[in-house]
Design a protein around this motif. Structure first.
Motif, short mmCIF file in Angstrom:
data_model
loop_
_atom_site.label_atom_id
_atom_site.label_comp_id
_atom_site.label_asym_id
_atom_site.label_seq_id
_atom_site.Cartn_x
_atom_site.Cartn_y
_atom_site.Cartn_z
N VAL A 49 -0.65 11.07 6.42
CA VAL A 49 -1.21 9.73 6.64
C VAL A 49 -0.58 8.75 5.64
CG1 VAL A 49 -3.30 8.31 6.65
CG2 VAL A 49 -3.39 10.64 7.53
N ALA A 50 -0.45 9.21 4.39
CA ALA A 50 0.14 8.35 3.37
C ALA A 50 1.56 7.94 3.78
CB ALA A 50 0.16 9.06 2.02
N LEU A 56 0.84 -1.20 0.00
CA LEU A 56 0.00 0.00 0.00
C LEU A 56 0.88 1.26 0.00
CD1 LEU A 56 -2.70 1.47 0.16
CD2 LEU A 56 -2.66 1.16 2.63
N ASP A 57 1.94 1.23 0.79
CA ASP A 57 2.84 2.39 0.83
C ASP A 57 3.35 2.74 -0.57
OD1 ASP A 57 2.51 2.68 3.51
OD2 ASP A 57 4.38 1.67 4.06
N ALA A 58 3.68 1.71 -1.32
CA ALA A 58 4.19 1.96 -2.67
C ALA A 58 3.11 2.60 -3.54
CB ALA A 58 4.67 0.65 -3.29
N LEU A 59 1.89 2.17 -3.37
CA LEU A 59 0.81 2.76 -4.17
C LEU A 59 0.56 4.21 -3.75
CD1 LEU A 59 -1.50 2.49 -6.21
CD2 LEU A 59 -2.96 1.72 -4.35
N LEU A 60 0.61 4.46 -2.44
CA LEU A 60 0.40 5.83 -1.97
C LEU A 60 1.51 6.75 -2.48
CD1 LEU A 60 -0.81 5.11 1.67
CD2 LEU A 60 -2.17 5.74 -0.32
N ALA A 61 2.72 6.22 -2.52
CA ALA A 61 3.82 7.03 -3.03
C ALA A 61 3.56 7.38 -4.50
CB ALA A 61 5.14 6.29 -2.87
N LEU A 62 3.00 6.44 -5.23
CA LEU A 62 2.65 6.71 -6.63
C LEU A 62 1.59 7.80 -6.71
CD1 LEU A 62 2.72 5.80 -9.70
CD2 LEU A 62 0.76 4.38 -9.13
N ALA A 63 0.59 7.70 -5.86
CA ALA A 63 -0.50 8.68 -5.90
C ALA A 63 -0.02 10.07 -5.50
CB ALA A 63 -1.64 8.22 -4.99
#
Ligand code: ADP
Ligand code: ZN
Length: 639
Positions: A499-500, A387-394
C-alpha cells in the motif's frame, strides 16, 4: 560555500566575522561567546540593511538572527523592529525573555486590554521600543499601518522579521490566510529590510515563500537541517499504547515530551490512559476551550516533567528547550510536518528521541484523507508525492537521517544515531509473497466481483476457514492457503509495504483492496520487493525495564543536561533549579526563560566563585549577571 547566486549554506570556509557591534551584543546581552552556524552572516547582512530568507532547523537559533540586528540598528537610532509571528500565546514568553535580558520589547495582540495596548502604542511611537511582536492580522489593520507610516516617515522603522514564514505558502503544512497580506510590507516600506525565517520548507515551499513575500532580491541562507542530538526511530505498530508506555518508562521517566495523535478523541483517551498508568499527561487539541488549552500549555512550559498529548494544534512556536522526546502514535501528513514536529525535541542540544509507531492503518488513512479531500487534482498530486516520501522514510531499512536530510536537498552519510544505523534491520526478499498477495486480490475481484479488506485477505492467504471464507467459497480459490508459511504479522507487513508503494489501493467505506496499474509489474515478478524483517515480538503485559531491551526502543537512554554531573554537582544543580523556580514564579515566566538547564548545569559543574567567573558561563548576559549574580553565588556557596 556559496551554492548558487545569492545562496549560502553552512560549512562556509571563509565566513566573514560579524561586525564588532553585533558580537558585543551577543556577548553582553545574551551572554553567548560565539555565533552559531550561519548566524554571523545573517546578522551581518540584515544589520547592513539587506533582505534575507533564513532556513534553519528548530533550535538552530533563528531568533538571534533578527533580535541582534534589531538591537544594533536601534542603538544606531534606526528605531523599532516589527516581528510578525502567528502565535500570540508565545509572544508573551519571547518578550519576557527579551525583557529579562534587558531589551525593551512588547507585543500587541488581542489578549491585551485597551489600556495596555495604548501604553504600548505610545512606546512604539516614541521610538523607545526595540522590538515589537504582532500577529499578522493585527499588523494589517489600518490603525497599525498608520502607526508604521508615521514611524517610517521619521526613519524609525528598522526592520521586519517574518517568523514561521512557511505559513505564507499553501504548499507548506500550516498555511495562514493572513500571511498573504504581508506582501504589503514590501510595497509600502520598500527601503526597510525584511528577514523571513522558517524551520521547514522543501524546495516547492521555499520557492513559494520567495514569490509571495516578494523576496526575489533577498539573500537565502540555508543552514544544515541536521539535528544530530535527535535520535530517530520508527517502529511497527503492534500494541501502540503499550509500546508507548514502554518507551516512556524505559527512556523518559520524569521527563517532558509531546505525544502526537491524529484525532481529538485519541488525544483524550491516550492522556487519560497515561494518567492511570501514573504518568502526568495533559490533553491539548482545538476542541478544548481556550482557557484550558492555555493552562495546559503553561503547565507544560513551566513544569519539568509533563507529557503533552496533543493533535498538531499544539506546538508551533513552543520553544521549551528541554523537551526530551516527541512521540507519534499516528503518521504525520508529510516529511515537513514530521520534521517540524520532531524538531520540538532537544532544542537545548542535549540528546532527545523522536519515536513513531506506524502501521497499515496509518497508510490507509493518510491516503484516503488526500483522496477524499475536496482539493483540486494538482494539489492532491503534490500531497500524494509528499506522503510517498514520508512512507518511504517509514519503510526504510537504511539511515533515517540520510533520507530526511535528502528530502530537504542535503547530502549526508549514515548517522549512527537512528534506529536503523544502531540496529541494522534484517531484510528478506518479499517478491514471492507480494506476488501471492496481489494475485489473491486479483482473484477476489475476478471471482466475487468485489474487493475485500485486509483481515479477510490474510485469512485466505493463510488458509484460515472462517465464516466469511465459507460464505464466499474462498476456500476454493487457487490462492487459498498459498501463504500458510508466513504468520499474520508478516502478511500485514507485506500488505503495508504494497500500500505504501501504491501497488494496492484501499477503496470505499470499508477499505476494500484493489490493484493499481503498477501492480502488474510486481505480479510479473519484474519489481523486486525487499521487506523489513519484523523485529522480535515485544514482551506483552508486564512492562519491566530489564526486559524491554527489545526491538522497539533505542539502545541507550538519552541523558538530560545534568546527567554527567557528579553527586555534589547534582545537589548544586537541584538547589539552583529550586532557586530558579522561585524567580520564575515571581516574574510569571517559564523557568527556562530565567536560565536554561544547560546554564544551571554549567554553574553547578564549574562552581564560579565570583561575578567575573559567573559571567564566563554561557547564557549569563550582563543584565542577568546584574539581576541574579549575587543570588546565584549565594546558592552555590551554600550547597
Ligand atoms: P529557533 O527559533 O531557531 O528554533 P532559538 O532562536 O529558540 O531557535 O534558539 C534555540 C536555543 O539556542 C535558544 O535557547 C537560544 O538561546 C540558543 N542559542 C541561539 N544562538 C546561540 C548561540 N550563538 N550560542 C549559544 N546559544 C544560542
Ligand atoms: Zn542513521
Amino acid at each position: 560555500m556559496i551554492t548558487s547566486a545569492g545562496q549560502r549554506q553552512s560549512g562556509s570556509v571563509n565566513r566573514p566575522t560579524a561586525p564588532a557591534a553585533a558580537a558585543s551584543v551577543l556577548h553582553e546581552v545574551f551572554g553567548y561567546s560565539a555565533f552559531r552556524g550561519l548566524q554571523a552572516e545573517v546578522v551581518d547582512h540584515v544589520t547592513g540593511g539587506g533582505d534575507a530568507l533564513v532556513l534553519m532547523p528548530t533550535g538552530g537559533g533563528k531568533s538571534l538572527c533578527y533580535q541582534i540586528p534589531a538591537i544594533v540598528r536601534h542603538r544606531a537610532g534606526q528605531g523599532v523592529a516589527v516581528v510578525v509571528s502567528p502565535l500570540i500565546a508565545l509572544m508573551h514568553d519571547q518578550v519576557g525573555a527579551l525583557e529579562e535580558a534587558g531589551v525593551h520589547a512588547a507585543f500587541l495582540n488581542s489578549t491585551l486590554s485597551s489600556d495596555e495596548a495604548s501604553r504600548i502604542e505610545r512606546e512604539l511611537r516614541s521610538g523607545r521600543l526595540v522590538l515589537l511582536y504582532a500577529a499578522p492580522e493585527r499588523l494589517l489593520t489600518p490603525r497599525f499601518l498608520a502607526m508604521l507610516d508615521s514611524l517610517h516617515e521619521r526613519g524609525l522603522l528598522s526592520l521586519f522579521a517574518i517568523d514561521e514564514a512557511h505559513c505564507v505558502s499553501q504548499w507548506g503544512h500550516d498555511f495562514r490566510e493572513e500571511y498573504l497580506g504581508l506582501s504589503i510590507l514590501h510595497e509600502r516600506y520598500p527601503g526597510v529590510p525584511r528577514i523571513a525565517l522558517t524551520a521547514t520548507a522543501d524546495h516547492i515551499t521555499r520557492a513559494d515563500i520567495v514569490v509571495r513575500l516578494a523576496l526575489e532580491g533577498a539573500q537565502t541562507f540555508i543552514a544544515s537541517f541536521d539535528r544530530p542530538n535527535i535520535r530517530y526511530a520508527i517502529v511497527e505498530k503492534d500494541e501502540p499504547k503499550r509500546q508507548l508506555l514502554r518507551f516512556l518508562r524505559d527512556e523518559h521517566e520524569g521527563e517532558a515530551g509531546i505525544v502526537y495523535c491524529g484525532t481529538r478523541k485519541k488525544v483524550e483517551e491516550t492522556a487519560d490512559w497515561l494518567n492511570t498508568e501514573g504518568i502526568a499527561a495533559l490533553p491539548y487539541h482545538a476542541g478544548l476551550d481556550a482557557g484550558m488549552r492555555q493552562r495546559h500549555q503553561d503547565r507544560f512550559l513551566r513544569e519539568d516533567s509533563v507529557v503533552m498529548v496533543a493533535t498538531i494544534a499544539f506546538g508551533m512556536g513552543i520553544d521549551k528547550p528541554d523537551v526530551r522526546f516527541v512521540a507519534h502514535l499516528d503518521l504525520p501528513k508529510n516529511i515537513e510536518a514530521y520534521y517540524q514536529e520532531t524538531g520540538r525535541a532537544g532544542r537545548d542540544g542535549a540528546p532527545a528521541n523522536a519515536w513513531m509507531a506506524y502501521g497499515l492503518q496509518d497508510v490507509v488513512n493518510q491516503r484516503r484523507m488526500i483522496d477524499e479531500s475536496p482539493a483540486e487534482e494538482e494539489f492532491k498530486r503534490v500531497q500524494r508525492g509528499k506522503l510517498d516520501a514520508l512512507l518511504a522514510l517509514a519503510e526504510a531499512h537504511d539511515c533515517r537521517r540520510v533520507r530526511l536530510l535528502g528530502y530537504f536537498g542535503e547530502a549526508s552519510a549514515d548517522c549512527g544515531n537512528c534506529d536503523n544505523c544502531l540496529t541494522h534491520p534484517e531484510t528478506w526478499d518479499g517478491t514471492e509473497a507480494a506476488r501471492k498477495l496481489l494475485s489473491c486480490i486479483y482473484r477476489f475481484h475476478a471471482t466475487s466481483g468485489i474487493g475485500f479488506g485486509a483481515g479477510h485477505l490474510i485469512d485466505v492467504l493463510r488458509g484460515k476457514v472462517t465464516d466469511k471464507v465459507t460464505q464466499h467459497r474462498h476456500e476454493r480459490l487457487s490462492t487459498f492457503a498459498i501463504g500458510a508459511d508466513l504468520d499474520e504479522a508478516r502478511w500485514r507487513g507485506v500488505l503495508r509495504q504494497l500500500v505504501a508503494l501504491g501497488h494496492v489501493v484501499p477503496e470505499g467505506e470499508y477499505n476494500t483492496l484493489a490493484l493499481s496499474d503498477s501492480a502488474r509489474a510486481v505480479l510479473k515478478g519484474e519489481v523486486p520487493i525487499v521487506l523489513r524483517q519484523p523485529r522480535a515480538a515485544a514482551p506483552r503485559g508486564r512492562v519491566r525495564k530489564e526486559r524491554a531491551l527489545a526491538s522497539d526502543r533505542a539502545p541507550t537512554r538519552a541523558p538530560a543536561a545534568a546527567a554527567e554531573l557528579d553527586a555534589a554537582a547534582q545537589a548544586r544543580f537541584a538547589a539552583l533549579k529550586a532557586w530558579r523556580a522561585e524567580v520564575a514564579r515571581e516574574h510569571n515566566l517559564p523557568a527556562f526563560l530565567v536560565f536554561h538547564d544547560t546554564a544551571l548545569a554549567a554553574m553547578a559543574r564549574e562552581r564560579p566563585a565570583s561575578l567575573g567567573e559567573l559571567a564566563g558561563i554561557s547564557g549569563v548576559g550582563a543584565k542577568k549577571l546584574e539581576a541574579y549574580g549575587r543570588e546565584i553565588l549565594q546558592v552555590l556557596s551554600a550547597n
